[in-house]
Write a protein that holds these residues in place. Structure first.
Motif, PDB file in Angstrom:
ATOM      1  N   VAL A  23       2.237  74.357  27.492  1.00  0.00           N
ATOM      2  CA  VAL A  23       2.184  73.102  28.268  1.00  0.00           C
ATOM      3  C   VAL A  23       1.665  71.997  27.339  1.00  0.00           C
ATOM      4  O   VAL A  23       0.486  71.975  26.978  1.00  0.00           O
ATOM      5  CB  VAL A  23       1.267  73.217  29.506  1.00  0.00           C
ATOM      6  N   TRP A  24       2.567  71.109  26.971  1.00  0.00           N
ATOM      7  CA  TRP A  24       2.234  69.997  26.089  1.00  0.00           C
ATOM      8  C   TRP A  24       2.429  68.682  26.832  1.00  0.00           C
ATOM      9  O   TRP A  24       3.292  68.574  27.699  1.00  0.00           O
ATOM     10  CB  TRP A  24       3.133  70.018  24.856  1.00  0.00           C
ATOM     11  N   ARG A  25       1.639  67.698  26.439  1.00  0.00           N
ATOM     12  CA  ARG A  25       1.758  66.349  27.005  1.00  0.00           C
ATOM     13  C   ARG A  25       1.951  65.372  25.848  1.00  0.00           C
ATOM     14  O   ARG A  25       1.255  65.435  24.837  1.00  0.00           O
ATOM     15  CB  ARG A  25       0.505  65.986  27.782  1.00  0.00           C
ATOM     16  N   ALA A  26       2.906  64.458  26.031  1.00  0.00           N
ATOM     17  CA  ALA A  26       3.122  63.378  25.072  1.00  0.00           C
ATOM     18  C   ALA A  26       2.844  62.070  25.804  1.00  0.00           C
ATOM     19  O   ALA A  26       3.227  61.902  26.970  1.00  0.00           O
ATOM     20  CB  ALA A  26       4.551  63.410  24.547  1.00  0.00           C
ATOM     21  N   ARG A  27       2.167  61.151  25.131  1.00  0.00           N
ATOM     22  CA  ARG A  27       1.799  59.857  25.734  1.00  0.00           C
ATOM     23  C   ARG A  27       2.142  58.710  24.791  1.00  0.00           C
ATOM     24  O   ARG A  27       2.085  58.853  23.575  1.00  0.00           O
ATOM     25  CB  ARG A  27       0.299  59.787  25.999  1.00  0.00           C
ATOM     26  N   ALA A  28       2.419  57.553  25.410  1.00  0.00           N
ATOM     27  CA  ALA A  28       2.636  56.323  24.649  1.00  0.00           C
ATOM     28  C   ALA A  28       2.448  55.143  25.582  1.00  0.00           C
ATOM     29  O   ALA A  28       2.529  55.275  26.805  1.00  0.00           O
ATOM     30  CB  ALA A  28       4.032  56.290  24.043  1.00  0.00           C
ATOM     31  N   THR A  29       2.199  53.987  25.002  1.00  0.00           N
ATOM     32  CA  THR A  29       2.160  52.749  25.770  1.00  0.00           C
ATOM     33  C   THR A  29       3.415  51.959  25.452  1.00  0.00           C
ATOM     34  O   THR A  29       3.924  51.987  24.332  1.00  0.00           O
ATOM     35  CB  THR A  29       0.913  51.906  25.453  1.00  0.00           C
ATOM     36  N   TYR A  30       3.915  51.251  26.464  1.00  0.00           N
ATOM     37  CA  TYR A  30       5.130  50.459  26.347  1.00  0.00           C
ATOM     38  C   TYR A  30       4.819  49.062  26.856  1.00  0.00           C
ATOM     39  O   TYR A  30       4.203  48.900  27.903  1.00  0.00           O
ATOM     40  CB  TYR A  30       6.251  51.099  27.165  1.00  0.00           C
ATOM     41  N   ARG A  31       5.249  48.048  26.114  1.00  0.00           N
ATOM     42  CA  ARG A  31       5.063  46.662  26.541  1.00  0.00           C
ATOM     43  C   ARG A  31       6.405  46.126  27.003  1.00  0.00           C
ATOM     44  O   ARG A  31       7.353  46.033  26.222  1.00  0.00           O
ATOM     45  CB  ARG A  31       4.513  45.817  25.395  1.00  0.00           C
ATOM     46  N   ASP A  32       6.491  45.773  28.289  1.00  0.00           N
ATOM     47  CA  ASP A  32       7.758  45.291  28.820  1.00  0.00           C
ATOM     48  C   ASP A  32       8.016  43.849  28.378  1.00  0.00           C
ATOM     49  O   ASP A  32       7.201  43.238  27.696  1.00  0.00           O
ATOM     50  CB  ASP A  32       7.821  45.461  30.342  1.00  0.00           C
ATOM     51  N   PHE A  33       9.170  43.325  28.779  1.00  0.00           N
ATOM     52  CA  PHE A  33       9.573  41.993  28.314  1.00  0.00           C
ATOM     53  C   PHE A  33       8.778  40.875  28.959  1.00  0.00           C
ATOM     54  O   PHE A  33       8.852  39.734  28.531  1.00  0.00           O
ATOM     55  CB  PHE A  33      11.072  41.794  28.501  1.00  0.00           C
ATOM     56  N   ALA A  34       7.984  41.207  29.980  1.00  0.00           N
ATOM     57  CA  ALA A  34       7.082  40.224  30.574  1.00  0.00           C
ATOM     58  C   ALA A  34       5.718  40.268  29.892  1.00  0.00           C
ATOM     59  O   ALA A  34       4.835  39.492  30.226  1.00  0.00           O
ATOM     60  CB  ALA A  34       6.922  40.486  32.069  1.00  0.00           C
ATOM     61  N   GLY A  35       5.539  41.192  28.956  1.00  0.00           N
ATOM     62  CA  GLY A  35       4.282  41.309  28.226  1.00  0.00           C
ATOM     63  C   GLY A  35       3.282  42.266  28.841  1.00  0.00           C
ATOM     64  O   GLY A  35       2.182  42.429  28.333  1.00  0.00           O
ATOM     65  N   VAL A  36       3.662  42.941  29.929  1.00  0.00           N
ATOM     66  CA  VAL A  36       2.758  43.880  30.606  1.00  0.00           C
ATOM     67  C   VAL A  36       2.828  45.235  29.913  1.00  0.00           C
ATOM     68  O   VAL A  36       3.913  45.743  29.627  1.00  0.00           O
ATOM     69  CB  VAL A  36       3.128  44.027  32.102  1.00  0.00           C
ATOM     70  N   VAL A  37       1.660  45.823  29.651  1.00  0.00           N
ATOM     71  CA  VAL A  37       1.594  47.124  28.978  1.00  0.00           C
ATOM     72  C   VAL A  37       1.535  48.225  30.034  1.00  0.00           C
ATOM     73  O   VAL A  37       0.747  48.166  30.972  1.00  0.00           O
ATOM     74  CB  VAL A  37       0.362  47.196  28.044  1.00  0.00           C
ATOM     75  N   HIS A  38       2.398  49.233  29.871  1.00  0.00           N
ATOM     76  CA  HIS A  38       2.461  50.377  30.772  1.00  0.00           C
ATOM     77  C   HIS A  38       2.184  51.641  29.978  1.00  0.00           C
ATOM     78  O   HIS A  38       2.570  51.745  28.812  1.00  0.00           O
ATOM     79  CB  HIS A  38       3.848  50.494  31.407  1.00  0.00           C
ATOM     80  N   LYS A  39       1.549  52.622  30.613  1.00  0.00           N
ATOM     81  CA  LYS A  39       1.300  53.916  29.989  1.00  0.00           C
ATOM     82  C   LYS A  39       2.336  54.906  30.518  1.00  0.00           C
ATOM     83  O   LYS A  39       2.555  55.006  31.714  1.00  0.00           O
ATOM     84  CB  LYS A  39      -0.108  54.403  30.299  1.00  0.00           C
TER      85      LYS A  39
END
Length: 123
Positions: A23-39
């Motif tokens: 059981v592995w987990r991969a994570r990253a943050t993404y910044r949408d085109f409105a500038g909001v950061v999502h995990k």
């Protein structure tokens, strides 16, 4: 020194962590085109599988953000394209009356396009 923020439409480094056997987990943050950061995160039986699933999610996030018919505004985008997009978004809003739209488009076409239309956003 401060860290440079993610550019809109991009994601940061992907981290992997083994939570239990197989059981592995991969994570990253993404910044949408409105500038909001999502995990974002995804799980898999191996680190590579979890990362592939996460990358699939991230690619869908980018595709979903650009599939609404509007282009992402980037530093190289010309102001004329920004004006066009703004008008399109305003026309889609139900509360904007036609007289106001005529006024907005008139100001854009008469004043803003000749002065700023060929500049890029970053300029």
């Amino acid at each position: 020194m401060a860290r440079v923020p993610l550019e809109p439409g991009r994601w940061g480094g992907i981290t992997r962590q083994e939570l239990a056997p197989n059981v592995w987990r991969a994570r990253a943050t993404y910044r949408d085109f409105a500038g909001v950061v999502h995990k974002y995160e995804a799980r898999g039986a191996s680190g590579a599988e979890a990362q592939r699933r996460l990358e699939d999610k991230l690619h869908r996030a980018v595709t979903d953000a650009t599939s609404d018919g509007l282009m992402p505004i980037a530093p190289d985008t010309r102001m004329n394209a920004v004006f066009d997009q703004w008008v399109t978004e305003k026309q889609a809003e139900a509360q904007v009356v036609p007289q106001s739209m005529e006024k907005y488009v008139g100001v854009i076409d008469r004043d803003l396009r000749p002065a700023l239309g060929q500049l890029r956003v970053r300029e």
